[in-house]
Scaffold this motif. Structure first.
Motif, short mmCIF file in Angstrom:
data_model
loop_
_atom_site.label_atom_id
_atom_site.label_comp_id
_atom_site.label_asym_id
_atom_site.label_seq_id
_atom_site.Cartn_x
_atom_site.Cartn_y
_atom_site.Cartn_z
N TYR A 6 1.00 -1.33 -0.08
CA TYR A 6 -0.04 -0.03 0.14
C TYR A 6 0.97 1.36 0.08
O TYR A 6 1.76 1.34 0.98
CB TYR A 6 -0.68 -0.04 1.31
CG TYR A 6 -1.38 1.38 1.54
CD1 TYR A 6 -2.45 1.90 0.53
CD2 TYR A 6 -1.29 1.93 2.66
CE1 TYR A 6 -3.04 3.03 0.86
CE2 TYR A 6 -1.82 3.13 2.86
CZ TYR A 6 -2.78 3.68 2.34
OH TYR A 6 -3.22 5.09 2.38
N GLY A 7 0.64 2.07 -1.03
CA GLY A 7 1.46 3.46 -1.05
C GLY A 7 0.60 4.64 -1.01
O GLY A 7 0.97 5.68 -0.60
N CYS A 8 -0.57 4.61 -1.72
CA CYS A 8 -1.28 5.64 -2.06
C CYS A 8 -2.73 5.46 -1.90
O CYS A 8 -3.80 6.37 -1.58
CB CYS A 8 -1.22 6.48 -3.09
SG CYS A 8 -1.72 5.48 -4.62
N ASP A 23 4.04 14.84 -6.16
CA ASP A 23 4.44 13.89 -6.73
C ASP A 23 6.28 14.04 -6.81
O ASP A 23 6.57 14.97 -6.10
CB ASP A 23 4.16 13.95 -8.28
CG ASP A 23 4.48 12.63 -8.79
OD1 ASP A 23 4.76 11.71 -8.04
OD2 ASP A 23 3.86 12.54 -10.31
N ASN A 79 -1.62 13.59 -1.38
CA ASN A 79 -1.30 12.29 -1.79
C ASN A 79 -0.38 12.33 -3.01
O ASN A 79 -0.15 13.61 -3.39
CB ASN A 79 -2.62 11.43 -2.53
CG ASN A 79 -2.41 10.15 -2.24
OD1 ASN A 79 -1.18 9.65 -2.70
ND2 ASN A 79 -3.26 9.12 -1.77
N PHE A 80 0.09 11.50 -3.60
CA PHE A 80 0.90 11.49 -4.66
C PHE A 80 0.63 12.54 -5.95
O PHE A 80 1.30 12.92 -6.71
CB PHE A 80 1.48 10.31 -5.21
CG PHE A 80 2.54 9.49 -4.02
CD1 PHE A 80 3.60 10.56 -3.56
CD2 PHE A 80 2.29 8.31 -3.69
CE1 PHE A 80 4.30 9.88 -2.43
CE2 PHE A 80 3.02 7.64 -2.72
CZ PHE A 80 4.06 8.62 -2.18
N TRP A 81 -0.76 12.56 -6.17
CA TRP A 81 -1.46 13.16 -7.28
C TRP A 81 -1.15 14.81 -7.22
O TRP A 81 -0.92 15.61 -8.16
CB TRP A 81 -2.85 12.80 -7.65
CG TRP A 81 -3.63 13.19 -6.41
CD1 TRP A 81 -4.02 12.28 -5.40
CD2 TRP A 81 -4.41 14.50 -5.99
NE1 TRP A 81 -4.97 12.87 -4.42
CE2 TRP A 81 -5.15 14.19 -4.85
CE3 TRP A 81 -4.48 15.74 -6.61
CZ2 TRP A 81 -5.89 15.35 -4.47
CZ3 TRP A 81 -5.31 16.78 -6.27
CH2 TRP A 81 -5.89 16.40 -5.11
N ALA A 92 -1.85 6.27 -7.30
CA ALA A 92 -1.08 7.13 -7.80
C ALA A 92 0.40 6.69 -7.92
O ALA A 92 1.38 7.52 -8.05
CB ALA A 92 -1.34 8.42 -7.29
N ARG A 129 -1.96 7.52 3.18
CA ARG A 129 -1.18 8.46 2.65
C ARG A 129 -1.49 9.87 2.98
O ARG A 129 -0.64 10.64 3.27
CB ARG A 129 -1.06 8.24 0.91
CG ARG A 129 -0.29 9.39 0.29
CD ARG A 129 1.18 9.34 0.93
NE ARG A 129 1.70 8.01 0.61
CZ ARG A 129 3.13 7.62 1.30
NH1 ARG A 129 3.64 8.59 2.08
NH2 ARG A 129 3.41 6.68 1.03
N GLU A 130 -2.79 9.99 3.09
CA GLU A 130 -3.33 11.36 3.27
C GLU A 130 -2.81 11.85 4.65
O GLU A 130 -2.41 13.02 5.04
CB GLU A 130 -4.85 11.50 3.09
CG GLU A 130 -5.22 11.42 1.83
CD GLU A 130 -5.27 9.97 1.21
OE1 GLU A 130 -5.16 8.99 2.05
OE2 GLU A 130 -5.48 9.76 0.05
#
Lengths: 155, 745
Positions: free
Chosen positions: A37-39, B684, B679-681, A43, B450-451
């Motif tokens: 699990y990363g995101c 990045d 998040n990564f969006w 993404a 992630r958040e």
């Protein structure tokens, strides 16, 4: 409701709500923790597995939508029996923290299954969804080219 | 471990041996120049922290360093194995428990005042002895690119002591002279060909005094100086490497936390919607937030977001603009530190004067593995699996948080899915322990979304540089730099000892005051801001922004002086520090600096001396139809001695890409006191298609060995910015560059 899953050639029965993503079925219900699990939002690519022979982000595949055979990093090869791609990864000493590498390898396996001898541009296209914070990209690229050459020699 | 420690005196530390079940352990038990540990009994069982353990089962090398990708466990294993004469494939490595004697002596050696690049043999010895101070801080920390220096002697000493002790036992048993014995592949070998495996000698070895030893000359090395296959590589390419997030135990429950993203408390919360969700078992009030325990992590994360929480407000200004305005008031006060003040920068100088201001944003760490720990609280004791960079701190803070004694915490440190400094904070360990303490006898895996990871990070603080300089006859004659940033020393960041404030102030100016350039009037001052924002160590720390400020300004001085920017740096380095000059010369040769380039292509150079290593980089950029591409980066680094060239290449290449990621798009902004990026969006890093090709050359000219986990990060941003200037004519003074330049990502 109870569902039957075919994962790495083995049948599993799970009884979970349909909306639970495949990623968490693998990790928390079945103990297949090689998939990461990363995101949670497709993404980063750390959760990449194969479903019906195609790379998918398992964080985006609901249990109710799983169809056909699932292959995870554990099913690709094992420490005693490395897949060609895993051997290339080891030979090029690709991993640093290693957390993203299961996803990178599963994505690269999908690429090589479709494109036997990918160009750099094709590697860019196929791998752009897989994030690596340690910056191992140059070695990933080299390992993919190397694995392609080995697979060709074996074919 | 039992029995009296048998010891030999060596350098600043003592290597001893002690009997263990079925064998013997060799390791450091005491540092000679420090006061006795008040916690340690003075007779009987003195604590010894083993580095090499030999039993009937074989050889285990203990590498009490967090393996977060930098390859430290393999390098430490190679250091011991080099002297011990064991085969690479027969080595087992273990992280080991938190222990005072595993403290990082190299880290505190760096806190001795003075320019690190000027340190010679005597100065180096003083620095190593000063490292004993780390013991008082319980600082078993993996960070600061110090592990290689820290383990360089200790691990070889432990291996050599073990080997010679085993030979003494063998000599007695075989009835031959000590000098007739040799060692290879985990066996002692007599001249007549008789062999005894170490495992058979181990128990007896614990009964005898270890002999005095000498370390082997590097010319005899077999492992060190060569690229060794990393011991964690096969697990990491087969999905079998275990991170804290992967710990699975029978009956395990899965949890997540949702803490106040403004770092204060809760006015109220309503968990009824969460508790009604299928698979949710419990919501725990953690004061500053909640934890949800569920059947799996996904359900826990969904439920945690469904809890209706009224948060308290932040103690810091709520927007980036207000926060930064507060930080900038530091410039209005007097300087907190002026570690370098050569010549007289206040005296008017003949020549061309220029001035420039630079800015670096707040940054998140975003390790690929979000913060996570597993914990089990049972019978008043805690077992904690946590990927911490600071085990003693994590153990002690965790114990304190749940009201038990530190010795009732068993801490296991699995692989870290990236660290970059984030995992030196104990917060995620503490939260997992508190969740476990609320559910006795139930093992619980606590994974942050992630958040949550991004909004509850301890950010690299934003920083500002104000530089003024004068060039005359093609030379820099004056440089006056002022830097403001939030102090890293506060409640949240280790070391939390108030005596370490100096270290915080030093980090604020690191990478600017300590550069190996001969400039006759050279001053750098730091202005410490206290903004209240949660801040922490971020890979290369102060040098992560000062490297950009300082080196970009050097490039601006070169331009003002109408000089080639590489030659300009090279001349200044030659006057001051030969290894730095060598690195700049090397990168010039590698990149073909000065030769004709294709159309719409430009090179930029960056140089930073940090953590004991001189690193020069050249970045090539090119204007494409859709935007600017970062094509390639050449990296030349002086590390004193290259222990594992392949791993050095990986770290330097990865470090440069990490630095470029931040330079291109990395930033955290705040609104309503909460990080806007989720998040990564929207936060990045470089990807396969945007990461440059890399080429690395490792030099071995410096007197001291240095680590490389961080050193390639600082010069990456200025090298890119200086290349962008050459390409576009526009100076890149504000990070991230993606806000100003159309960079391809």
């Amino acid at each position: 409701m109870a569902r039957t899953l075919l994962i790495n050639g083995k049948v599993h029965r799970v009884n979970l709500p349909d909306e639970v993503p495949l990623l968490w079925v693998l990790r928390d219900e079945l103990g297949l923790t090689g998939t990461k699990y990363g995101c949670g939002v497709a993404a980063c690519g750390a959760c990449t597995v194969h479903m019906n022979g195609e790379a998918v982000r398992s964080c985006q595949v609901a249990l109710g939508d799983v169809s056909g055979a699932v292959v995870t990093i554990e099913g690709l090869g094992s420490p005693d029996n490395l897949a060609v791609l895993q051997q290339a990864w080891a030979d090029h000493q690709v991993a640093q923290c290693g957390y993203c590498q299961s996803g990178q390898i599963m994505q690269a396996a999908d690429l090589l299954a479709r494109t036997a001898d990918p160009t750099d541009d094709e590697i860019d296209d196929a791998m752009s969804g897989n994030l690596c914070r340690c910056g191992t990209y140059p070695r990933i690229r080299a390992a993919i080219h190397d694995a392609a050459a080995r697979m060709k020699a074996e074919a | 471990m039992a029995g009296r420690i048998r010891k030999i005196a060596r350098r600043s530390f003592l290597i001893g041996s002690v009997a263990v079940a079925g064998g013997v352990a060799f390791g450091v038990y005491k540092f000679r120049e420090t006061p006795p540990n008040p916690l340690a009994p003075t007779d009987g069982a003195i604590p010894l922290n083993p580095f090499v353990v030999i039993t009937r089962d074989g050889v285990t090398i203990i590498t009490p360093k967090a393996e977060m990708g930098q390859g430290v466990q393999s390098t430490w294993a190679a250091l011991a194995a080099e002297e011990l004469d064991v085969d690479w494939e027969d080595i087992t490595i273990l992280h080991g428990p938190p222990a005072q004697a595993y403290f990082n002596s190299a880290l505190f050696g760096e806190a001795v005042p003075g320019l690190a690049y000027k340190v010679g043999p005597t100065g180096a010895a003083i620095r190593d002895l000063a490292g004993g101070g780390a013991k008082l801080l319980n600082l078993q920390l993996t960070g600061g690119s110090t592990s290689t220096r820290d383990g360089y002697e200790k691990m070889r000493m432990a291996g050599a002591t073990a080997r010679e002790t085993l030979k003494l036992v063998a000599a007695r048993r075989l009835g031959v002279g000590f000098g007739e014995l040799s060692t290879a592949s985990g066996e002692v070998i007599a001249r007549d060909g008789r062999r005894i495996p170490y495992a058979d000698l181990a128990e007896e070895a614990a009964q005898i005094e270890p002999p005095e030893i000498e370390l082997r000359d590097p010319s005899q090395w077999r492992y060190l100086g060569r690229t060794m296959p990393r011991l964690d590589m096969i697990p990491k390419v087969t999905g079998t490497a275990r991170y804290a997030v992967d710990v699975r135990l029978p009956g395990m429950k899965f949890a997540t936390v949702r803490m106040n993203p403004r770092r204060t408390g809760m006015f109220s919360y309503d968990a009824s919607a969460a508790l009604a969700m299928e698979g949710v078992e419990k919501v725990i009030d953690l004061g500053g937030g909640i934890a949800v325990v569920a059947r799996n992590t996904w359900i826990a994360i969904q439920a945690a977001e469904a809890v209706d929480i009224v948060w308290e407000g932040p103690v810091y200004p709520e927007t980036t603009e207000a926060l930064n305005a507060l930080a900038l008031t530091a410039f209005d006060r007097s300087a907190n530190s002026t570690p370098r003040d050569e010549g007289d920068v206040d005296k008017p100088q003949d020549g061309i004067e220029i001035a420039a201001e630079y800015e670096a944003p707040w940054l998140a760490h975003t390790t690929m593995e979000p913060m996570s720990s597993a914990a089990l609280f049972s019978d008043g004791k805690l077992t904690l699996w946590s990927g911490t960079q600071a085990p003693i701190l994590a153990r002690d803070r965790t114990a304190e948080a749940i009201g038990i004694a530190p010795e009732d915490v068993e801490l296991i440190v699995p692989y870290l899915g990236g660290g970059y400094g984030r995992r030196s904070v104990a917060d995620f360990s503490i939260l997992a322990a508190r969740v476990a303490a609320a559910m006795p006898d139930v093992p619980v895996s606590v994974t942050w979304s992630r958040e949550e990871d991004m909004r509850n990070d301890f950010y690299r603080p934003a920083a500002w540089g104000r530089f003024r300089g004068v060039v005359l006859d093609g030379q820099a004659v004056l440089l006056d730099g002022k830097i403001a940033s939030t102090s890293l020393i506060g409640d949240s960041s280790p070391p939390a000892d108030p005596d370490d404030w100096q270290m915080g102030d030093r980090e604020l100016v690191a990478g600017a005051w300590d550069q190996p350039y001969g400039i006759p009037n050279y001053r750098v001052s730091g202005y410490t801001a206290r903004t209240g924002m949660a801040v922490g160590y971020w890979r290369s720390v102060g040098a992560s922004y000062n490297g950009f400020f300082f080196d970009t300004f050097i490039d601006e001085l070169a331009f003002a002086a109408q000089r080639d920017p590489l030659q300009f740096r090279l001349e200044m380095a030659r006057r001051e520090h030969e290894p730095s000059a060598a690195a700049i010369e090397a990168v010039a040769e590698m990149s073909g600096w000065g030769k004709a380039l294709p159309e719409r292509t430009a090179l930029g150079i960056g140089f930073t001396y940090s953590f004991g290593a001189a690193v020069a980089q050249v970045v090539q950029v090119s204007q494409r139809d859709r935007g600017i591409s970062i094509d390639k980066v050449w990296i030349a680094a002086d590390v004193g001695r290259a222990l594992d060239p392949g791993n050095l290449e990986a770290q330097l290449s990865g470090g440069a890409i990490f630095g470029l990621s931040a330079a291109v798009s990395g930033k955290i902004t705040f609104r309503d006191g909460i990080a806007e990026q989720q998040n990564f969006w929207d936060n990045d890093a470089l990807r396969m298609q945007s990461a440059p090709a890399t080429e690395v050359r490792v030099l071995e000219t410096a007197y001291r060995i240095s680590g490389v986990g961080e050193v390639a990060v600082p010069p990456a941003a200025p090298a890119l910015g200086n290349a962008l200037f050459r390409l576009t004519g526009q100076r890149a003074r504000r990070l991230p560059f993606g806000d100003t330049f159309n960079l391809l990502v």
